[in-house]
Motif scaffolding. Structure first.
Motif, mmCIF file in Angstrom:
data_model
loop_
_atom_site.group_PDB
_atom_site.id
_atom_site.type_symbol
_atom_site.label_atom_id
_atom_site.label_comp_id
_atom_site.label_asym_id
_atom_site.label_seq_id
_atom_site.Cartn_x
_atom_site.Cartn_y
_atom_site.Cartn_z
ATOM 1 N N LYS A 105 1.487 -3.692 15.475
ATOM 2 C CA LYS A 105 2.955 -3.780 15.526
ATOM 3 C C LYS A 105 3.552 -2.453 15.990
ATOM 4 O O LYS A 105 4.475 -2.411 16.803
ATOM 5 C CB LYS A 105 3.472 -4.149 14.135
ATOM 6 C CG LYS A 105 4.949 -3.938 13.923
ATOM 7 C CD LYS A 105 5.301 -3.486 12.508
ATOM 8 C CE LYS A 105 4.550 -2.298 12.014
ATOM 9 N NZ LYS A 105 5.086 -1.553 10.894
ATOM 10 N N PRO B 292 6.715 -4.957 5.962
ATOM 11 C CA PRO B 292 5.795 -4.797 7.103
ATOM 12 C C PRO B 292 6.473 -4.354 8.411
ATOM 13 O O PRO B 292 6.005 -3.417 9.064
ATOM 14 C CB PRO B 292 5.163 -6.190 7.228
ATOM 15 C CG PRO B 292 5.203 -6.738 5.826
ATOM 16 C CD PRO B 292 6.497 -6.230 5.248
ATOM 17 N N SER C 4 8.322 0.867 9.134
ATOM 18 C CA SER C 4 8.251 1.207 10.564
ATOM 19 C C SER C 4 8.649 -0.037 11.351
ATOM 20 O O SER C 4 7.965 -1.060 11.267
ATOM 21 C CB SER C 4 6.828 1.607 10.954
ATOM 22 O OG SER C 4 6.333 2.581 10.079
ATOM 23 N N ASP D 88 8.669 -7.697 -5.215
ATOM 24 C CA ASP D 88 7.785 -7.967 -4.077
ATOM 25 C C ASP D 88 7.478 -9.460 -4.099
ATOM 26 O O ASP D 88 7.404 -10.064 -5.181
ATOM 27 C CB ASP D 88 6.476 -7.161 -4.213
ATOM 28 C CG ASP D 88 5.647 -7.170 -2.932
ATOM 29 O OD1 ASP D 88 5.500 -6.104 -2.309
ATOM 30 O OD2 ASP D 88 5.137 -8.247 -2.541
ATOM 31 N N ASN E 69 0.822 -1.223 0.000
ATOM 32 C CA ASN E 69 0.000 0.000 0.000
ATOM 33 C C ASN E 69 0.851 1.266 0.000
ATOM 34 O O ASN E 69 0.475 2.261 -0.620
ATOM 35 C CB ASN E 69 -0.938 -0.011 1.215
ATOM 36 C CG ASN E 69 -2.055 -1.022 1.045
ATOM 37 O OD1 ASN E 69 -2.679 -1.110 -0.003
ATOM 38 N ND2 ASN E 69 -2.298 -1.834 2.066
ATOM 39 N N MET E 70 1.989 1.231 0.688
ATOM 40 C CA MET E 70 2.873 2.408 0.726
ATOM 41 C C MET E 70 3.994 2.319 -0.318
ATOM 42 O O MET E 70 4.300 3.290 -1.008
ATOM 43 C CB MET E 70 3.507 2.545 2.118
ATOM 44 C CG MET E 70 2.540 2.890 3.216
ATOM 45 S SD MET E 70 1.712 4.473 2.961
ATOM 46 C CE MET E 70 2.999 5.610 3.431
ATOM 47 N N LYS F 10 -3.207 -1.268 7.693
ATOM 48 C CA LYS F 10 -3.761 -2.495 8.250
ATOM 49 C C LYS F 10 -3.691 -2.528 9.778
ATOM 50 O O LYS F 10 -2.686 -2.100 10.368
ATOM 51 C CB LYS F 10 -2.987 -3.701 7.699
ATOM 52 C CG LYS F 10 -3.160 -3.899 6.204
ATOM 53 C CD LYS F 10 -2.215 -4.980 5.688
ATOM 54 C CE LYS F 10 -2.297 -5.082 4.176
ATOM 55 N NZ LYS F 10 -1.212 -5.914 3.620
HETATM 56 P P1 NAD Z 1 1.625 -3.768 2.990
HETATM 57 O O1 NAD Z 1 1.351 -4.991 3.789
HETATM 58 O O2 NAD Z 1 0.546 -3.199 2.139
HETATM 59 O O3 NAD Z 1 2.925 -3.993 2.054
HETATM 60 C C1 NAD Z 1 4.052 -4.732 2.434
HETATM 61 C C2 NAD Z 1 4.582 -5.413 1.171
HETATM 62 O O4 NAD Z 1 5.806 -6.070 1.469
HETATM 63 C C3 NAD Z 1 3.627 -6.493 0.627
HETATM 64 O O5 NAD Z 1 3.338 -6.228 -0.737
HETATM 65 C C4 NAD Z 1 4.405 -7.798 0.815
HETATM 66 O O6 NAD Z 1 4.143 -8.754 -0.193
HETATM 67 C C5 NAD Z 1 5.842 -7.290 0.754
HETATM 68 N N1 NAD Z 1 6.821 -8.153 1.414
HETATM 69 C C6 NAD Z 1 6.793 -8.662 2.661
HETATM 70 N N2 NAD Z 1 7.944 -9.337 2.929
HETATM 71 C C7 NAD Z 1 8.717 -9.222 1.820
HETATM 72 C C8 NAD Z 1 10.019 -9.677 1.483
HETATM 73 N N3 NAD Z 1 10.770 -10.375 2.342
HETATM 74 N N4 NAD Z 1 10.495 -9.385 0.244
HETATM 75 C C9 NAD Z 1 9.759 -8.685 -0.650
HETATM 76 N N5 NAD Z 1 8.522 -8.208 -0.374
HETATM 77 C C10 NAD Z 1 7.998 -8.486 0.845
HETATM 78 O O7 NAD Z 1 2.140 -2.675 4.051
HETATM 79 P P2 NAD Z 1 2.203 -1.075 3.856
HETATM 80 O O8 NAD Z 1 0.951 -0.478 4.387
HETATM 81 O O9 NAD Z 1 2.663 -0.774 2.492
HETATM 82 O O10 NAD Z 1 3.341 -0.726 4.928
HETATM 83 C C11 NAD Z 1 4.723 -0.867 4.668
HETATM 84 C C12 NAD Z 1 5.468 -0.231 5.837
HETATM 85 O O11 NAD Z 1 5.128 1.164 5.924
HETATM 86 C C13 NAD Z 1 5.107 -0.842 7.201
HETATM 87 O O12 NAD Z 1 6.226 -0.829 8.031
HETATM 88 C C14 NAD Z 1 4.044 0.110 7.719
HETATM 89 O O13 NAD Z 1 3.935 0.084 9.132
HETATM 90 C C15 NAD Z 1 4.569 1.439 7.202
HETATM 91 N N6 NAD Z 1 3.569 2.506 7.012
HETATM 92 C C16 NAD Z 1 2.338 2.242 6.490
HETATM 93 C C17 NAD Z 1 1.437 3.281 6.309
HETATM 94 C C18 NAD Z 1 0.037 3.064 5.721
HETATM 95 O O14 NAD Z 1 -0.793 3.971 5.824
HETATM 96 N N7 NAD Z 1 -0.249 1.931 5.098
HETATM 97 C C19 NAD Z 1 1.806 4.594 6.633
HETATM 98 C C20 NAD Z 1 3.087 4.831 7.118
HETATM 99 C C21 NAD Z 1 3.970 3.782 7.315
#
Ligand code: NAD
Length: 295
Positions: free
Chosen positions: A240, A67, A97, A32, A12-13, A234
């Motif tokens: 977390k 994640p 994060s 990914d 998502n990010m 999520k």
């Molecule tokens: P998400 O679950 O949508 O995306 C995580 C991606 O990482 C997934 O597509 C997954 O397939 C991939 N992934 C996991 N392990 C992997 C690996 N070993 N190799 C390659 N790909 C892998 O999560 P998100 O919302 O995009 O969040 C990502 C980070 O940003 C997290 O740490 C989250 O806490 C932080 N964050 C999220 C938001 C938000 O609003 N969604 C805002 C700020 C910070």
């Protein structure tokens, strides 16, 4: 010479952040675990890699948006991980994060190999990632930030150097604690209003223009009224981040209280099977507990 970029973690990010870097013209290789997550980036000109190792080979700057610590630590620190496999002189930037201990470990390993590492957690949600208006909090050597500042400017408007490795993820956890406490308090207040016969849209409008306003208010129109609980952010990830906040609070011996209530709601949502839903889904749980039967 143009800086080449590898981007790992296109969720998502990560996906919109990678897209904004791509739009600035940086040659990019993406990976990914979920191949579908790379599709729109490949269509927009990024090179798809079959593995993380393939993605990072040859990249001047490696970005990760994974994640949390359980994914980030092995990604960088395993025998075949990014610290071992990145090219000489590469800069590694983790946008995830994570626990503050994670960037401290990765920075030490990177330095031992003569590489540079920066922790750079972000805030502003998916809308901020799409609009390239994120806040970017960085920790590590200021000279590393200086080197990657132009790339970070492609994803965020407000870029901060907070302190040594771990400092950025400390303020990030504090910020997310505040964000979820605001949101949970709003959700409780709105459910009280609904039970008292008030209209959801009207309540949202009034609070927006009153002293109870916060960044949680756009959820009324975006999530609560349309009952759209797709992420966004999520529940499992916010849980977390509260784990991180509580780990830091314990370590420094500081009393905390509101965060425990916010985590109580994340835990209820996890128990209800909503870990992959947006944190706004907690609204529906509070409604149920209050005897309202909305789905
Ligand atoms: P998400 O679950 O949508 O995306 C995580 C991606 O990482 C997934 O597509 C997954 O397939 C991939 N992934 C996991 N392990 C992997 C690996 N070993 N190799 C390659 N790909 C892998 O999560 P998100 O919302 O995009 O969040 C990502 C980070 O940003 C997290 O740490 C989250 O806490 C932080 N964050 C999220 C938001 C938000 O609003 N969604 C805002 C700020 C910070």
């Amino acid at each position: 010479m143009t800086t080449s970029v590898a981007f790992i973690g296109l969720g998502n990010m990560g996906n919109p952040m990678a897209m904004n870097l791509l739009k600035k013209g940086y040659p990019m290789t993406v990976f990914d675990l979920n191949a579908a997550a790379a599709k729109n980036l490949i269509a927009a000109g990024a090179k798809g890699a079959a593995s993380a190792a393939e993605a990072i080979a040859g990249a001047d700057v490696v970005f990760t948006s994974l994640p949390g610590s359980p994914q980030v630590e092995p990604f960088y620190l395993d025998a075949g991980g990014a610290v071992a496999k990145a090219k000489d002189g590469a800069i590694l930037v983790d946008l995830s994060s994570v626990l503050p201990a994670t960037p401290r470990k990765i920075e030490a390993a990177a330095k031992a190999r003569g590489l540079r590492f920066l922790e750079a957690p972000v805030s502003g949600g998916v809308t901020g990632a799409q609009a390239a208006t994120l806040a970017v909090m960085t920790g590590g050597d200021a000279s590393v930030l200086e080197r990657v500042q132009p790339l970070l400017e492609a994803i965020g408007k407000n870029i901060y150097h907070v302190g040594p490795a771990g400092a950025a993820n400390t303020i990030k956890a504090i910020n997310n604690m505040l964000s979820t406490v605001n949101a949970c308090a709003l959700m409780e207040g709105l459910v009280v209003g609904l039970k008292a016969g008030l209209d959801l849209k009207t309540m949202g409008e009034i609070i927006k223009n009153s002293s109870g306003n916060s960044n949680a208010i756009p959820r009324v129109e975006r999530a609560f009224i349309p009952r759209n609980f797709e992420p966004g952010f999520k529940v499992a990830l916010m849980n977390k981040d509260l784990d991180t906040f509580h780990a830091i609070a314990k370590e420094v011996h500081a009393p905390v209280s509101f965060s425990n209530m916010a985590q109580h709601y994340q835990q209820s949502a996890l128990a209800a099977g909503f870990g992959e839903k947006d944190t706004s889904v907690i609204f529906s749980l509070i409604e149920q507990q209050a005897g309202l039967n909305n789905k």
